[in-house]
Design a protein around this motif. Structure first.
Motif, short mmCIF file in Angstrom:
data_model
loop_
_atom_site.label_atom_id
_atom_site.label_comp_id
_atom_site.label_asym_id
_atom_site.label_seq_id
_atom_site.Cartn_x
_atom_site.Cartn_y
_atom_site.Cartn_z
N LYS A 204 24.80 -47.32 37.27
CA LYS A 204 23.92 -47.71 36.32
C LYS A 204 23.18 -47.27 36.30
CE LYS A 204 25.88 -52.27 36.88
NZ LYS A 204 26.00 -53.43 36.61
N LYS A 205 21.97 -46.45 36.73
CA LYS A 205 21.13 -45.51 36.77
C LYS A 205 20.87 -44.33 35.87
CE LYS A 205 17.87 -49.23 39.25
NZ LYS A 205 19.07 -49.71 40.13
N THR A 206 22.10 -43.62 37.38
CA THR A 206 21.87 -42.23 37.25
C THR A 206 22.60 -41.37 35.14
OG1 THR A 206 22.77 -42.10 39.26
CG2 THR A 206 23.11 -40.83 38.35
N ILE A 207 21.59 -40.32 35.33
CA ILE A 207 22.50 -39.50 34.44
C ILE A 207 23.74 -38.45 34.61
CG2 ILE A 207 21.76 -37.60 32.80
CD1 ILE A 207 19.36 -39.45 31.91
N PHE A 208 24.85 -38.67 34.26
CA PHE A 208 25.13 -37.59 34.95
C PHE A 208 25.39 -36.36 33.70
CE2 PHE A 208 26.76 -41.88 37.30
CZ PHE A 208 27.20 -41.24 37.36
N THR A 209 25.20 -34.94 33.84
CA THR A 209 25.29 -34.24 33.27
C THR A 209 26.04 -33.18 33.75
OG1 THR A 209 24.15 -32.89 34.93
CG2 THR A 209 22.70 -34.07 33.51
N GLU A 210 27.31 -32.70 32.47
CA GLU A 210 28.17 -31.33 32.52
C GLU A 210 28.20 -30.91 32.91
OE1 GLU A 210 30.71 -32.71 30.51
OE2 GLU A 210 29.66 -33.98 30.31
N LEU A 211 29.56 -30.60 33.82
CA LEU A 211 29.37 -29.54 34.85
C LEU A 211 29.02 -27.50 34.36
CD1 LEU A 211 32.39 -30.06 36.70
CD2 LEU A 211 30.65 -30.47 36.96
N ASP A 212 28.50 -27.01 34.96
CA ASP A 212 28.03 -25.73 34.25
C ASP A 212 29.33 -24.61 35.03
OD1 ASP A 212 28.04 -24.42 36.77
OD2 ASP A 212 25.67 -24.90 36.71
N LYS A 213 29.07 -23.60 33.90
CA LYS A 213 30.04 -23.14 34.00
C LYS A 213 30.57 -22.06 36.39
CE LYS A 213 28.07 -17.96 33.00
NZ LYS A 213 28.21 -17.19 31.82
N HIS A 214 29.23 -22.30 36.47
CA HIS A 214 29.62 -21.52 37.75
C HIS A 214 30.24 -23.44 38.35
CE1 HIS A 214 26.55 -18.08 36.97
NE2 HIS A 214 26.27 -19.11 36.03
N THR A 215 29.74 -24.45 38.05
CA THR A 215 30.25 -25.21 39.41
C THR A 215 30.82 -25.33 39.27
OG1 THR A 215 28.55 -26.83 39.04
CG2 THR A 215 29.38 -27.93 39.15
N VAL A 216 32.09 -25.53 37.57
CA VAL A 216 33.33 -24.91 37.62
C VAL A 216 34.59 -24.07 37.98
CG1 VAL A 216 35.02 -25.36 35.64
CG2 VAL A 216 33.43 -26.09 34.90
N ILE A 217 33.31 -22.84 37.87
CA ILE A 217 34.05 -21.97 38.61
C ILE A 217 34.23 -22.07 40.10
CG2 ILE A 217 34.28 -19.49 39.52
CD1 ILE A 217 33.04 -19.25 36.81
N GLN A 218 33.17 -22.68 41.20
CA GLN A 218 33.12 -23.19 42.22
C GLN A 218 34.09 -23.99 42.47
OE1 GLN A 218 29.55 -24.46 43.86
NE2 GLN A 218 30.06 -24.19 45.53
N THR A 219 34.07 -25.12 41.82
CA THR A 219 35.41 -26.12 41.96
C THR A 219 36.79 -25.60 42.17
OG1 THR A 219 33.17 -28.08 41.19
CG2 THR A 219 36.12 -28.96 41.63
N GLU A 220 36.86 -25.03 41.15
CA GLU A 220 38.45 -24.68 40.69
C GLU A 220 39.00 -23.47 42.15
OE1 GLU A 220 37.97 -22.39 37.03
OE2 GLU A 220 38.67 -24.17 35.78
N ALA A 221 37.50 -22.84 42.59
CA ALA A 221 38.10 -21.86 43.21
C ALA A 221 38.33 -22.80 44.83
CB ALA A 221 36.73 -21.47 43.78
N THR A 222 37.90 -23.67 44.89
CA THR A 222 38.04 -24.74 45.90
C THR A 222 39.33 -25.56 46.00
OG1 THR A 222 35.68 -24.88 46.32
CG2 THR A 222 36.87 -26.76 47.31
N ILE A 223 40.20 -25.36 44.96
CA ILE A 223 41.17 -26.55 44.51
C ILE A 223 41.87 -25.23 45.18
CG2 ILE A 223 43.07 -27.40 42.78
CD1 ILE A 223 39.91 -28.61 41.97
N ILE A 224 42.45 -23.86 44.34
CA ILE A 224 42.79 -23.15 44.72
C ILE A 224 43.11 -22.59 46.13
CG2 ILE A 224 43.37 -20.58 44.32
CD1 ILE A 224 42.38 -20.97 41.25
N ASP A 225 42.25 -22.86 47.21
CA ASP A 225 41.96 -21.89 48.41
C ASP A 225 42.78 -23.70 48.97
OD1 ASP A 225 41.00 -20.61 50.43
OD2 ASP A 225 39.56 -22.04 51.09
N THR A 226 42.83 -24.83 48.44
CA THR A 226 43.05 -25.85 49.11
C THR A 226 44.50 -25.17 49.12
OG1 THR A 226 41.18 -26.77 49.62
CG2 THR A 226 43.15 -28.20 49.09
N LYS A 227 45.20 -25.61 48.31
CA LYS A 227 46.48 -25.01 47.36
C LYS A 227 47.31 -24.69 48.07
CE LYS A 227 46.49 -27.78 42.93
NZ LYS A 227 47.30 -26.93 41.66
N GLU A 228 46.74 -22.97 48.08
CA GLU A 228 47.04 -21.93 48.98
C GLU A 228 47.17 -22.42 50.56
OE1 GLU A 228 44.35 -18.39 48.79
OE2 GLU A 228 45.42 -18.74 46.11
N LYS A 229 45.95 -22.97 51.21
CA LYS A 229 46.51 -24.03 52.76
C LYS A 229 47.30 -24.53 53.10
CE LYS A 229 41.83 -21.77 54.02
NZ LYS A 229 40.06 -22.77 54.36
#
Length: 229
Positions: A204-229
């Motif tokens: 309720k106190k926290t401001i949530f900000t949109e992911l920047d492109k680097h965070t999105v890329i890093q998150t997507e890479a993590t998801i792909i790597d997890t699926k491959e395993k």
């Protein structure tokens, strides 16, 4: 009546005084990459002086009865005042539970007044203005009043606060300023297990900000790597 000589003396003293205090303030300013805050600040000051010299030369053509030096002192005084404001950092007084050791995270939030009495997880809350302006070393005390300055561990020698991001809540992230409180005085570093602010911070106190492109890329890479395993 204010004569040009008086103007030159007044603004000359102001300009030199502001320059001196700027140099002192820059010794505590955060750096960038491998460059210190002082080095970057001096480069900025040199740029200001060059810019003011050019502007003063142009203004001298308009105000022909005023000397170049007087105009230069006036323009540098104004510019140094603006630079002072940009460098301003409030000194936060953070209060932690007695005996607390570990990471402190000051979360970007929507509160009007900063919440600097951190909870048992070391989490406090900063409004946007304070979050954007703060870089100077804080005063940290236990609830019983004990000063913990000798236990503080900053991000690196030139930048005290680390700026972190915790991902993800609905494709948004939490931003925070962080430092550590060591278990012993004068430690240069100490490892503490990272905490997930997405689970511990008050949403309720926290401001949530949109992911920047680097965070999105890093998150997507993590998801792909997890699926491959």
């Amino acid at each position: 009546m204010m004569t040009e000589r008086k103007l030159k003396i007044i603004f000359g003293l102001l300009s030199i005084g502001l320059l001196t205090t700027l140099l002192f303030k820059l010794t505590n300013a955060p750096g960038g990459m491998v460059l210190s805050g002082l080095f970057l600040g001096v480069m900025m000051i040199v740029g200001i002086i060059i810019g003011c010299s050019i502007v003063s030369g142009i203004l001298r053509l308009i105000f022909k009865q005023t000397s170049f030096l007087t105009i230069l002192f006036i323009t540098t005084t104004i510019s140094f005042l603006v630079f002072h404001y940009q460098l301003y950092s409030p000194t936060l007084i953070v209060v932690v539970p007695d005996g607390y050791r570990g990471e402190i995270n000051l979360v970007l939030s929507n509160v009007d007044d900063n919440i600097l009495a951190v909870d048992s997880n070391g989490i406090g809350y900063l409004n946007e203005w304070t979050f954007d302006k703060t870089y100077s070393r804080p005063i940290v005390k236990q609830a019983d009043g004990k000063n913990l300055d000798e236990y503080l561990i900053g991000f690196n020698p030139s930048t005290f606060f680390g700026k972190g991001k915790s991902c993800c809540v609905g494709k948004r992230e939490i931003q925070s300023l962080s430092f550590k409180i060591g278990t012993k005085p004068h430690l240069e570093d100490e490892y503490f297990e990272s905490k997930s602010l997405t689970e511990l911070a008050d949403k309720k106190k926290t401001i949530f900000t949109e992911l920047d492109k680097h965070t999105v890329i890093q998150t997507e890479a993590t998801i792909i790597d997890t699926k491959e395993k």
